[in-house]
Design an enzyme around this catalytic site. Sequence first.
Site, short mmCIF file in Angstrom:
data_model
loop_
_atom_site.label_atom_id
_atom_site.label_comp_id
_atom_site.label_asym_id
_atom_site.label_seq_id
_atom_site.Cartn_x
_atom_site.Cartn_y
_atom_site.Cartn_z
N HIS A 164 -21.61 30.58 34.36
CA HIS A 164 -21.76 30.03 35.71
C HIS A 164 -21.25 31.04 36.74
O HIS A 164 -20.64 32.06 36.40
CB HIS A 164 -20.98 28.72 35.85
CG HIS A 164 -19.49 28.87 35.73
ND1 HIS A 164 -18.85 29.07 34.53
CD2 HIS A 164 -18.51 28.86 36.68
CE1 HIS A 164 -17.54 29.17 34.74
NE2 HIS A 164 -17.31 29.06 36.03
N ASP B 124 -19.05 30.69 40.48
CA ASP B 124 -18.20 29.63 41.00
C ASP B 124 -18.77 28.97 42.26
O ASP B 124 -19.21 29.63 43.19
CB ASP B 124 -16.79 30.18 41.27
CG ASP B 124 -16.07 30.47 39.96
OD1 ASP B 124 -16.33 29.78 38.96
OD2 ASP B 124 -15.25 31.42 39.94
N HIS C 94 -19.98 34.33 34.80
CA HIS C 94 -18.87 34.52 33.85
C HIS C 94 -18.74 33.28 32.99
O HIS C 94 -19.26 32.20 33.32
CB HIS C 94 -17.56 34.79 34.60
CG HIS C 94 -17.13 33.67 35.50
ND1 HIS C 94 -17.64 33.50 36.75
CD2 HIS C 94 -16.26 32.65 35.32
CE1 HIS C 94 -17.10 32.44 37.32
NE2 HIS C 94 -16.26 31.88 36.46
N ARG D 37 -5.81 30.44 39.30
CA ARG D 37 -7.09 30.84 39.89
C ARG D 37 -7.12 30.54 41.40
O ARG D 37 -6.74 29.45 41.83
CB ARG D 37 -8.22 30.07 39.21
CG ARG D 37 -9.59 30.42 39.75
CD ARG D 37 -10.68 29.68 39.00
NE ARG D 37 -11.29 28.69 39.87
CZ ARG D 37 -12.53 28.23 39.73
NH1 ARG D 37 -13.29 28.66 38.73
NH2 ARG D 37 -13.02 27.34 40.55
C1 SIN Z 1 -13.38 30.09 35.50
O1 SIN Z 1 -14.51 29.79 35.19
O2 SIN Z 1 -13.06 30.25 36.66
C2 SIN Z 1 -12.32 30.27 34.44
C3 SIN Z 1 -12.51 31.52 33.65
C4 SIN Z 1 -11.42 31.71 32.65
O3 SIN Z 1 -10.52 30.87 32.52
O4 SIN Z 1 -11.47 32.73 31.96
#
Ligand code: SIN
Length: 290
Positions: free
Chosen positions: A101, A103, A266, A281
Amino acid sequence: MTAYKHISVKPLAGSLGAEISGVDLRQIGDETFDEIRKAWLDHLVVFFRDQKLTPDQQIAFCKRFGEIHHHPFVKGMDDYPDILEIIKEETDTRAFGSTWHTDQMFNPKPAKATILFAKETPDAGGDTMFTNQYMAYETLSDGMKAMIDNVKTWNVGSRKKLSASDGMGSVSDGRYKGNDKMASKIRDPGDLVTEAAHPLVRTHPETGRKALYIGNHSVGLHGFADKEARPLLDYLMTHSVQPEMSCRFRWEVGSMAIWDNRCTMHRALNDYPGKRRRMHRITICGDAPF
Ligand code: SIN
């Protein structure tokens, strides 16, 4: 090839990603920040090791990229609402963000950057993978490019109420099944818009390059029947995640990644059963894609 005065930049893979060294993110001047930003635009995702920022320092660093964006479905930390703490406990079976995806694609103005900081990591596993969506677009045939150039996707954050956000899968009882800690952070988005149409091929507002803009939140294509759209979306996803278009980052405590959501996808790998992983995050507000 960019020459840097304040940082060292070492590419991680042929397609995208670079590790930046020689910098302590607690104390950087404007020239160093400008070089980090340049490396980020050139390599799409950049990584740092052994960083020691407090939450306040992480927030201050992230604000240099722009205004902080808050997740509509998932609450930030009690003491630091700007930080979304991603946790997978030893007993959890689900990992947040474990499908491909980009973000906040369900937002009319999706996040432009995400800054992820590792606080606890398993001894192995829990890597994050990234794809180069410029390359995904550029390697399509002329025929495919002509067909999709002006198509819009429909992107949904919650297929059921409070579900499927950021790759967690669907939730039937209002909880993130398989990850109670993340389930406890769920909030109702209220009036916030969590569905959006976006160009399938977007132009990066800073580099001017075209990228394939797609992810697990993309559920339809405007003007296409579902039975036409689904195979086409599936093909474009499969095309985008070829190993040659991706890189993979192995985390250690103190590692930080900064990725550009306008030209990458990612996913977090869920391959560490019985181990704990905890990340901080922060996402940065973006503009409406064009
Ligand atoms: C995310 O999708 O923002 C998380 C990615 C991760 O935890 O590696």
